[in-house]
Design an enzyme around this catalytic site. Structure first.
Site, short mmCIF file in Angstrom:
data_model
loop_
_atom_site.label_atom_id
_atom_site.label_comp_id
_atom_site.label_asym_id
_atom_site.label_seq_id
_atom_site.Cartn_x
_atom_site.Cartn_y
_atom_site.Cartn_z
N SER A 168 0.90 -1.12 -0.08
CA SER A 168 0.05 -0.07 0.04
C SER A 168 0.74 1.25 -0.06
O SER A 168 1.64 1.33 -1.00
CB SER A 168 -1.07 -0.01 0.99
OG SER A 168 -2.00 0.96 1.13
N ARG A 238 -11.55 6.47 9.71
CA ARG A 238 -11.12 5.21 9.50
C ARG A 238 -12.07 4.03 9.16
O ARG A 238 -11.68 3.32 8.39
CB ARG A 238 -10.64 4.67 11.04
CG ARG A 238 -10.43 3.46 11.22
CD ARG A 238 -9.01 3.00 10.61
NE ARG A 238 -8.47 1.87 10.68
CZ ARG A 238 -7.40 0.99 10.56
NH1 ARG A 238 -6.90 1.69 9.45
NH2 ARG A 238 -6.91 -0.09 10.69
N ASP A 334 -8.65 -6.91 -4.60
CA ASP A 334 -8.00 -5.65 -4.09
C ASP A 334 -8.71 -4.50 -5.13
O ASP A 334 -8.22 -4.17 -6.27
CB ASP A 334 -6.55 -5.52 -4.09
CG ASP A 334 -6.05 -4.23 -3.40
OD1 ASP A 334 -6.92 -3.05 -3.27
OD2 ASP A 334 -4.97 -4.08 -3.26
N HIS A 367 -7.79 -5.58 -0.25
CA HIS A 367 -6.75 -4.98 -0.20
C HIS A 367 -5.49 -5.47 1.09
O HIS A 367 -4.67 -5.46 1.06
CB HIS A 367 -6.72 -3.30 0.07
CG HIS A 367 -5.43 -2.43 0.03
ND1 HIS A 367 -4.58 -2.57 -1.00
CD2 HIS A 367 -5.05 -1.72 0.94
CE1 HIS A 367 -3.61 -1.86 -0.50
NE2 HIS A 367 -3.73 -1.24 0.38
N ASP A 368 -6.45 -5.50 2.31
CA ASP A 368 -5.61 -5.77 3.37
C ASP A 368 -4.99 -7.43 3.28
O ASP A 368 -4.40 -7.79 4.44
CB ASP A 368 -6.56 -5.85 4.73
CG ASP A 368 -6.36 -4.63 5.46
OD1 ASP A 368 -5.61 -3.75 5.11
OD2 ASP A 368 -7.23 -4.27 6.29
#
EC number: 2.3.1.31
Length: 399
Positions: A168, A238, A334, A367-368
Site C-alpha cells: 500500500s 477510519r 483488491d 486490499h488488506d
C-alpha cells in the site's frame, strides 16, 4: 456524525502523546546541520526518525531489509505495540523462520516523517515554539519520506539495501526508493500498490479528511493546545477507509446481514448489524493509537504521489537501466489498488529493462490481504528473497 462508541482513555491519549516525542524505539536525531529538504521547498531541521530493528547486520552489511509501513502503520512491525499492547502489524511476514527471516536478515522499519509514533510530524513538538506542530508542520510527500529513510540508512552505515519491502503506502515508498536510489536497492517487493493515486482513492481520502475537520473537537488542528481530540471525526475516517481495505465477498462471508446480539431490528440508529458494530470498533480502536493531523498529512502525501509526473510523464523513464530485481504482487479482490495498477508497474519496469517477476494472488480478502494469513503470498515472498539472496551471495556465505 456517526457514533464511535468508545473514546481514547486518558492513558491511551497520554501514551500516544509521549510516543510522538519520546518513542519506545530507537531514534536517529538529525540536527540543524543536517536538514531534510522537502518537496514543498522547506528544509526541515532539526528532526528525528523513530525506528526498530530485528536480527543482526552481517559483517559485509549486505543483509539489510527495509520494511516500509502503510498509511496507519508504524515502526512496530514485529514487536508488541507500546500503546495498544497488540502484536506487531506484520508478524505474519517478519520473524525467525518467516519470509523476512530475522535469523538471516537485518530488518529495519522506521516511522515515516509525518507520522505520530516518534518520527517528526504534526504531533511532535516544534522546537522553535515549544508547542505541538499541528498544521504548522509542512506538507510532506512520499519522496520526502524516502529521503528521510535514506538519511537513516546512511546513519546506520549501510550503503546498499538487500531489499526494500512494503504494501500500500509502503509499496509506494518501495517504488520511490527504486526510482530515487536505484544503486542502493538490490531487490524490491512492492505489494498492492501503484505509482500514483487514482481519482477514486483521492476522493476516499478527502472524505476522511473532511470527517476529521468537521469534528468540532478538531479546533483547526489545535486540539492538543485546547485539550480536545477529534476522535469522532477520525473514527469515521477510519471506518470509511477500512471498507476500502476489504472486499464485498469478505464482508459477506464474515458478517452477511446478521444482527448484532439481537434477532429483530431495534428500529433505531443503533448498530443493529454485525458489520456496523465491527466498523465502529475499528474506528474506536484506531483513535487510541493514531493522531488526527498525521492522518491528514499522510493521506495527502499518498494523493500527491505520482512517479511518472516526476519523469516527464513517462513511467518507464523512472526505472530505465535499473539493476534492481523486482517482484510485484497484487491481489484479485483488491479494488483499492487493483491488479491493473500492478500490471502498469510491471510494464514500465519491463520497458525500463528491469528484472521483474509478477504475481497476482487469488483471494477474496481485499486490499488488506498482504497483512493477513495468505500462504501463497508468504511462499512468493520467501522464494523471491531466497533467490535474490543467492544472487547477492548471502546463502553462499552462510549468512
Amino acid at each position: 456524525m456517526a457514533n464511535v462508541q468508545s473514546v481514547p482513555t486518558p492513558a491511551h491519549a497520554e501514551y500516544r502523546a509521549q510516543e510522538a516525542d519520546h518513542p519506545t524505539s530507537q531514534v536517529a536525531m538529525f540536527g540543524s546541520d543536517q536538514p531534510l529538504p522537502l518537496d514543498c521547498g522547506i528544509d526541515l531541521a532539526p528532526f528525528q526518525i523513530a525506528y526498530q530493528t530485528y536480527g543482526e547486520l552481517n559483517a559485509g552489511k549486505s543483509n539489510a531489509i527495509l520494511v516500509c509501513h502503510a498509511l496507519t502503520g508504524d515502526q512496530h512491525v514485529a514487536n508488541v505495540h507500546p500503546v495498544t499492547g497488540k502484536p506487531g502489524w506484520w508478524v505474519t511476514l517478519v520473524g525467525p523462520g518467516k519470509p523476512l527471516d530475522t535469523d538471516k536478515y537485518f530488518v529495519i522499519c522506521s516511522n515515516v516523517i509525518g507520522g505520530c509514533m516518534g518520527s517528526t510530524g504534526p504531533a511532535s513538538t516544534n522546537p522553535a515554539t515549544g508547542k505541538v506542530w499541528g498544521l504548522d508542520f509542512p506538507v510532506i510527500t512520499i519522496p520526502d519520506m524516502v529521503r528521510a529513510q535514506a538519511m537513516l540508512i546512511d546513519r546506520l552505515g549501510i550503503d546498499t539495501l538487500f531489499s526494500v519491502v512494503g504494501g500500500s503506502m509502503g509499496g509506494m515508498q518501495v517504488l520511490q526508493w527504486c526510482a530515487a536510489y536505484p544503486q542502493r536497492v538490490f531487490s524490491a517487493l512492492p505489494i498492492a500498490c501503484s505509482t500514483r493515486h487514482s481519482a477514486q482513492n483521492i476522493a476516499f481520502h478527502e472524505l476522511g479528511r473532511q470527517a476529521v475537520m468537521a469534528d468540532p473537537d478538531w479546533r483547526d488542528g489545535r486540539y492538543f493546545e485546547q485539550g480536545t481530540h477529534p476522535h469522532r471525526g477520525l473514527g469515521v475516517a477510519r471506518m470509511a477507509a477500512h471498507i476500502t481495505y476489504l472486499s464485498d465477498a469478505a464482508l459477506h462471508r464474515k458478517f452477511g446481514r446478521r444482527m448484532q446480539d439481537r434477532e429483530l431490528p431495534t428500529f433505531s440508529f443503533d448498530a443493529d448489524f454485525q458489520v456496523e458494530s465491527y466498523l465502529r470498533h475499528q474506528g474506536s480502536s484506531f483513535v487510541e493509537r493514531f493522531d488526527a493531523n498525521s492522518y491528514l498529512y499522510l493521506t495527502r502525501a499518498m494523493d500527491y504521489f505520482d512517479i511518472a509526473a516526476d519523469h516527464d510523464g513517462v513511467l518507464a523513464t523512472a526505472f530505465r537501466d535499473t539493476r534492481t530485481r523486482f517482484c510485484v504482487v497484487s491481489f484479485t479482490s483488491d479494488w483499492l489498488f487493483p491488479t491493473s495498477e500492478s500490471r502498469a508497474v510491471v510494464h514500465a519496469l519491463n520497458a525500463g529493462g528491469a528484472r521483474v517477476s509478477f504475481a497476482e494472488i487469488e483471494t477474496d480478502r481485499g486490499h488488506d490481504a498482504f497483512l493477513l494469513d495468505v500462504p501463497e503470498f508468504f511462499d512468493i515472498a520467501h522464494a523471491f528473497l531466497k533467490s535474490a539472496g543467492k544472487t547477492r551471495g548471502l546463502a553462499a556465505a552462510g549468512e
